[in-house]
Design a protein around this motif. Structure first.
Motif, PDB file in Angstrom:
ATOM      1  N   LEU A 266       0.832  -1.209   0.000  1.00 52.41           N
ATOM      2  CA  LEU A 266       0.000   0.000   0.000  1.00 52.41           C
ATOM      3  C   LEU A 266       0.862   1.253   0.000  1.00 52.41           C
ATOM      4  O   LEU A 266       0.572   2.216  -0.720  1.00 52.41           O
ATOM      5  CB  LEU A 266      -0.924  -0.007   1.215  1.00 52.41           C
ATOM      6  CG  LEU A 266      -2.014  -1.078   1.231  1.00 52.41           C
ATOM      7  CD1 LEU A 266      -2.753  -1.066   2.568  1.00 52.41           C
ATOM      8  CD2 LEU A 266      -2.988  -0.892   0.085  1.00 52.41           C
ATOM      9  N   ALA A 267       1.938   1.249   0.800  1.00 49.30           N
ATOM     10  CA  ALA A 267       2.812   2.425   0.864  1.00 49.30           C
ATOM     11  C   ALA A 267       3.414   2.730  -0.504  1.00 49.30           C
ATOM     12  O   ALA A 267       3.479   3.899  -0.919  1.00 49.30           O
ATOM     13  CB  ALA A 267       3.911   2.208   1.893  1.00 49.30           C
ATOM     14  N   ARG A 268       3.846   1.708  -1.219  1.00 51.21           N
ATOM     15  CA  ARG A 268       4.452   1.951  -2.540  1.00 51.21           C
ATOM     16  C   ARG A 268       3.416   2.372  -3.567  1.00 51.21           C
ATOM     17  O   ARG A 268       3.685   3.204  -4.436  1.00 51.21           O
ATOM     18  CB  ARG A 268       5.204   0.708  -3.000  1.00 51.21           C
ATOM     19  CG  ARG A 268       6.411   0.382  -2.145  1.00 51.21           C
ATOM     20  CD  ARG A 268       7.478  -0.328  -2.911  1.00 51.21           C
ATOM     21  NE  ARG A 268       8.552  -0.768  -2.042  1.00 51.21           N
ATOM     22  CZ  ARG A 268       9.658  -1.359  -2.468  1.00 51.21           C
ATOM     23  NH1 ARG A 268       9.837  -1.585  -3.772  1.00 51.21           N
ATOM     24  NH2 ARG A 268      10.599  -1.749  -1.628  1.00 51.21           N
ATOM     25  N   LYS A 269       2.224   1.801  -3.480  1.00 44.24           N
ATOM     26  CA  LYS A 269       1.175   2.210  -4.405  1.00 44.24           C
ATOM     27  C   LYS A 269       0.774   3.672  -4.155  1.00 44.24           C
ATOM     28  O   LYS A 269       0.578   4.433  -5.108  1.00 44.24           O
ATOM     29  CB  LYS A 269      -0.053   1.297  -4.268  1.00 44.24           C
ATOM     30  CG  LYS A 269       0.099  -0.044  -4.984  1.00 44.24           C
ATOM     31  CD  LYS A 269      -1.157  -0.877  -4.839  1.00 44.24           C
ATOM     32  CE  LYS A 269      -1.089  -2.145  -5.685  1.00 44.24           C
ATOM     33  NZ  LYS A 269      -1.319  -1.888  -7.117  1.00 44.24           N
ATOM     34  N   VAL A 270       0.659   4.047  -2.878  1.00 44.21           N
ATOM     35  CA  VAL A 270       0.292   5.424  -2.552  1.00 44.21           C
ATOM     36  C   VAL A 270       1.375   6.385  -3.019  1.00 44.21           C
ATOM     37  O   VAL A 270       1.096   7.432  -3.619  1.00 44.21           O
ATOM     38  CB  VAL A 270       0.057   5.554  -1.035  1.00 44.21           C
ATOM     39  CG1 VAL A 270      -0.046   7.017  -0.631  1.00 44.21           C
ATOM     40  CG2 VAL A 270      -1.216   4.824  -0.634  1.00 44.21           C
ATOM     41  N   ARG A 271       2.634   6.037  -2.765  1.00 49.50           N
ATOM     42  CA  ARG A 271       3.715   6.916  -3.200  1.00 49.50           C
ATOM     43  C   ARG A 271       3.770   6.995  -4.723  1.00 49.50           C
ATOM     44  O   ARG A 271       3.955   8.082  -5.292  1.00 49.50           O
ATOM     45  CB  ARG A 271       5.052   6.425  -2.646  1.00 49.50           C
ATOM     46  CG  ARG A 271       6.225   7.311  -3.063  1.00 49.50           C
ATOM     47  CD  ARG A 271       7.486   6.996  -2.304  1.00 49.50           C
ATOM     48  NE  ARG A 271       8.549   7.892  -2.691  1.00 49.50           N
ATOM     49  CZ  ARG A 271       9.741   7.936  -2.109  1.00 49.50           C
ATOM     50  NH1 ARG A 271      10.020   7.129  -1.092  1.00 49.50           N
ATOM     51  NH2 ARG A 271      10.668   8.780  -2.524  1.00 49.50           N
ATOM     52  N   ARG A 282       1.332  -1.885 -10.759  1.00 54.07           N
ATOM     53  CA  ARG A 282       1.357  -3.308 -10.425  1.00 54.07           C
ATOM     54  C   ARG A 282       2.458  -3.643  -9.423  1.00 54.07           C
ATOM     55  O   ARG A 282       3.552  -3.059  -9.463  1.00 54.07           O
ATOM     56  CB  ARG A 282       1.533  -4.134 -11.698  1.00 54.07           C
ATOM     57  CG  ARG A 282       0.340  -4.027 -12.643  1.00 54.07           C
ATOM     58  CD  ARG A 282       0.594  -4.684 -13.980  1.00 54.07           C
ATOM     59  NE  ARG A 282      -0.609  -4.692 -14.808  1.00 54.07           N
ATOM     60  CZ  ARG A 282      -1.022  -3.661 -15.526  1.00 54.07           C
ATOM     61  NH1 ARG A 282      -0.315  -2.530 -15.528  1.00 54.07           N
ATOM     62  NH2 ARG A 282      -2.127  -3.743 -16.256  1.00 54.07           N
ATOM     63  N   VAL A 283       2.159  -4.611  -8.562  1.00 52.52           N
ATOM     64  CA  VAL A 283       3.138  -5.043  -7.567  1.00 52.52           C
ATOM     65  C   VAL A 283       4.419  -5.524  -8.240  1.00 52.52           C
ATOM     66  O   VAL A 283       5.527  -5.224  -7.784  1.00 52.52           O
ATOM     67  CB  VAL A 283       2.533  -6.144  -6.664  1.00 52.52           C
ATOM     68  CG1 VAL A 283       3.615  -6.863  -5.853  1.00 52.52           C
ATOM     69  CG2 VAL A 283       1.490  -5.540  -5.728  1.00 52.52           C
ATOM     70  N   ARG A 284       4.290  -6.245  -9.335  1.00 52.65           N
ATOM     71  CA  ARG A 284       5.486  -6.762  -9.995  1.00 52.65           C
ATOM     72  C   ARG A 284       6.376  -5.654 -10.543  1.00 52.65           C
ATOM     73  O   ARG A 284       7.579  -5.868 -10.738  1.00 52.65           O
ATOM     74  CB  ARG A 284       5.094  -7.735 -11.111  1.00 52.65           C
ATOM     75  CG  ARG A 284       4.233  -7.157 -12.223  1.00 52.65           C
ATOM     76  CD  ARG A 284       3.917  -8.271 -13.225  1.00 52.65           C
ATOM     77  NE  ARG A 284       3.026  -7.840 -14.302  1.00 52.65           N
ATOM     78  CZ  ARG A 284       1.709  -7.876 -14.244  1.00 52.65           C
ATOM     79  NH1 ARG A 284       1.118  -8.307 -13.138  1.00 52.65           N
ATOM     80  NH2 ARG A 284       0.964  -7.484 -15.266  1.00 52.65           N
ATOM     81  N   ASP A 285       5.802  -4.474 -10.790  1.00 53.25           N
ATOM     82  CA  ASP A 285       6.608  -3.333 -11.243  1.00 53.25           C
ATOM     83  C   ASP A 285       7.143  -2.536 -10.065  1.00 53.25           C
ATOM     84  O   ASP A 285       8.238  -1.955 -10.172  1.00 53.25           O
ATOM     85  CB  ASP A 285       5.758  -2.432 -12.138  1.00 53.25           C
ATOM     86  CG  ASP A 285       5.320  -3.122 -13.413  1.00 53.25           C
ATOM     87  OD1 ASP A 285       6.106  -3.946 -13.934  1.00 53.25           O
ATOM     88  OD2 ASP A 285       4.198  -2.865 -13.884  1.00 53.25           O
ATOM     89  N   LEU A 286       6.402  -2.501  -8.970  1.00 46.16           N
ATOM     90  CA  LEU A 286       6.834  -1.740  -7.791  1.00 46.16           C
ATOM     91  C   LEU A 286       7.919  -2.490  -7.017  1.00 46.16           C
ATOM     92  O   LEU A 286       8.745  -1.867  -6.343  1.00 46.16           O
ATOM     93  CB  LEU A 286       5.645  -1.487  -6.876  1.00 46.16           C
ATOM     94  CG  LEU A 286       4.581  -0.534  -7.415  1.00 46.16           C
ATOM     95  CD1 LEU A 286       3.345  -0.562  -6.521  1.00 46.16           C
ATOM     96  CD2 LEU A 286       5.119   0.903  -7.505  1.00 46.16           C
ATOM     97  N   PHE A 287       7.905  -3.826  -7.105  1.00 50.45           N
ATOM     98  CA  PHE A 287       8.889  -4.662  -6.407  1.00 50.45           C
ATOM     99  C   PHE A 287       9.623  -5.483  -7.452  1.00 50.45           C
ATOM    100  O   PHE A 287       9.265  -6.610  -7.737  1.00 50.45           O
ATOM    101  CB  PHE A 287       8.199  -5.571  -5.390  1.00 50.45           C
ATOM    102  CG  PHE A 287       7.493  -4.851  -4.278  1.00 50.45           C
ATOM    103  CD1 PHE A 287       8.114  -4.657  -3.047  1.00 50.45           C
ATOM    104  CD2 PHE A 287       6.202  -4.365  -4.455  1.00 50.45           C
ATOM    105  CE1 PHE A 287       7.456  -3.985  -2.018  1.00 50.45           C
ATOM    106  CE2 PHE A 287       5.543  -3.694  -3.425  1.00 50.45           C
ATOM    107  CZ  PHE A 287       6.179  -3.508  -2.211  1.00 50.45           C
ATOM    108  N   THR A 288      10.642  -4.895  -8.030  1.00 45.64           N
ATOM    109  CA  THR A 288      11.321  -5.527  -9.149  1.00 45.64           C
ATOM    110  C   THR A 288      12.378  -6.531  -8.723  1.00 45.64           C
ATOM    111  O   THR A 288      12.846  -7.329  -9.529  1.00 45.64           O
ATOM    112  CB  THR A 288      11.981  -4.479 -10.052  1.00 45.64           C
ATOM    113  OG1 THR A 288      12.863  -3.662  -9.244  1.00 45.64           O
ATOM    114  CG2 THR A 288      10.940  -3.608 -10.696  1.00 45.64           C
ATOM    115  N   ASN A 289      12.809  -6.483  -7.457  1.00 47.23           N
ATOM    116  CA  ASN A 289      13.862  -7.409  -6.989  1.00 47.23           C
ATOM    117  C   ASN A 289      13.262  -8.673  -6.416  1.00 47.23           C
ATOM    118  O   ASN A 289      12.179  -8.672  -5.890  1.00 47.23           O
ATOM    119  CB  ASN A 289      14.728  -6.723  -5.929  1.00 47.23           C
ATOM    120  CG  ASN A 289      15.491  -5.546  -6.506  1.00 47.23           C
ATOM    121  OD1 ASN A 289      15.853  -5.566  -7.679  1.00 47.23           O
ATOM    122  ND2 ASN A 289      15.735  -4.525  -5.682  1.00 47.23           N
TER     123      ASN A 289
END
Length: 289
Positions: A266-271, A282-289
């Motif tokens: 949620l924090a990354r989506k909001v930012r 998308r989560v897969r783009d926000l968390f690439t590692n």
């Protein structure tokens, strides 16, 4: 039941301008509307006036006689409102370390000590067994009949929010509309729209949900969760800069499978929404590692 020490109630009195029987800038009417919309509570109920009928006395009695999660939700909602008022009036903070002191109190109510090193005050200890159960619950929804999947999906999301200490509220109905629940994230209240459909959703559903958000307090936010996702055309037509962030079923799968914390998602989506204006990253783009 006594939730709050006298010294902590003094802090609450100071934070929310309660010394003269008032609470912030609320009138009786707006005070009742605030509690109804933010907490689903009728603060005008006579049981909350046992210590006196002023807004401050009703609030004090309420805080001392409801369960601690409700106290935390109430303090967070009042703080959001206070900060919105202060920002609008461009007022400087008059209480030293006000936010820190309130977070400390909320941490005490949440059952974690002030000096807990691993997470902010009030953060839950995540139960991995419960997460595994939730993953199984999500898979089981696919085997249900179509007319029952929506309700099961709402319950799944409520359990997910609960595991991460986001103080979820069950679905509720206001005049002319249904809200699929709400939760508390940071100092903000999010209303939830949950859809389990066979095809990606278009712009119409997004606009309907955003319309519900716009009818609420200015600080209300929304999370739209569509198991089947959203069409690219719908997202483009919906536009940017809205008060809604979105998740799809693959986001949830990625989050659970990779053991990424929901609050971090949620924090990354909001930012990301704040930086790009896009409601769906998308989560897969926000968390690439």
């Amino acid at each position: 039941m006594t939730n709050i020490r006298a010294i902590d109630m003094m802090l609450i009195d100071d934070l929310f301008d309660m010394s003269s029987g008032y609470v912030l800038n609320f009138s009786d009417r707006t005070f009742a509307l605030f509690f109804a919309s933010e907490l689903g509570v009728n603060i005008d109920d006579p049981r909350y006036a046992q210590g006196g009928n002023s807004k401050a006395k009703r609030l004090r009695y309420f805080l001392q006689n409801v369960d601690k999660p409700t106290v935390v939700r109430t303090l967070n909602a009042l703080w959001e409102y206070r900060e919105a008022l202060r920002a609008r009036a461009r007022e400087s903070e008059r209480i030293e370390d006000a936010g820190k002191k309130l977070r400390s109190l909320i941490g005490q109510l949440g059952g974690r000590p002030d000096n807990a090193p691993s997470a902010p005050p009030g953060s839950p200890i995540i139960n991995k067994a419960k997460i595994a159960q939730i993953k199984g619950d999500l898979l089981s929804i696919t085997a249900l009949q179509p007319h029952t999947r929506g309700y099961a999906f709402e319950k799944f999301l409520r359990d997910l929010f609960d595991v991460y200490g986001l103080l979820p509220q069950d679905p509720f109905r206001l005049r002319g509309e249904q809200i699929d629940g709400s939760f508390q994230f940071g100092n903000e209240t999010y209303l939830v729209e949950a859809k389990w459909h066979g095809k990606p959703l278009g712009v119409a559903e997004l606009h309907v949900f955003h319309g519900k958000i716009e009818q609420k307090a200015a600080w209300t936010r929304g999370l739209f969760v569509s198991n089947s996702g959203f069409t690219e055309e719908g997202l483009a037509a919906f536009g940017r800069g809205k008060r809604v962030i979105c998740m799809d079923g693959y986001d949830i799968y990625e989050m659970l499978n990779r053991e990424i914390a929901l609050d971090e998602v949620l924090a990354r989506k909001v930012r990301g929404a704040a930086e790009t204006g896009a409601p769906f990253l998308r989560v897969r783009d926000l968390f690439t590692n």
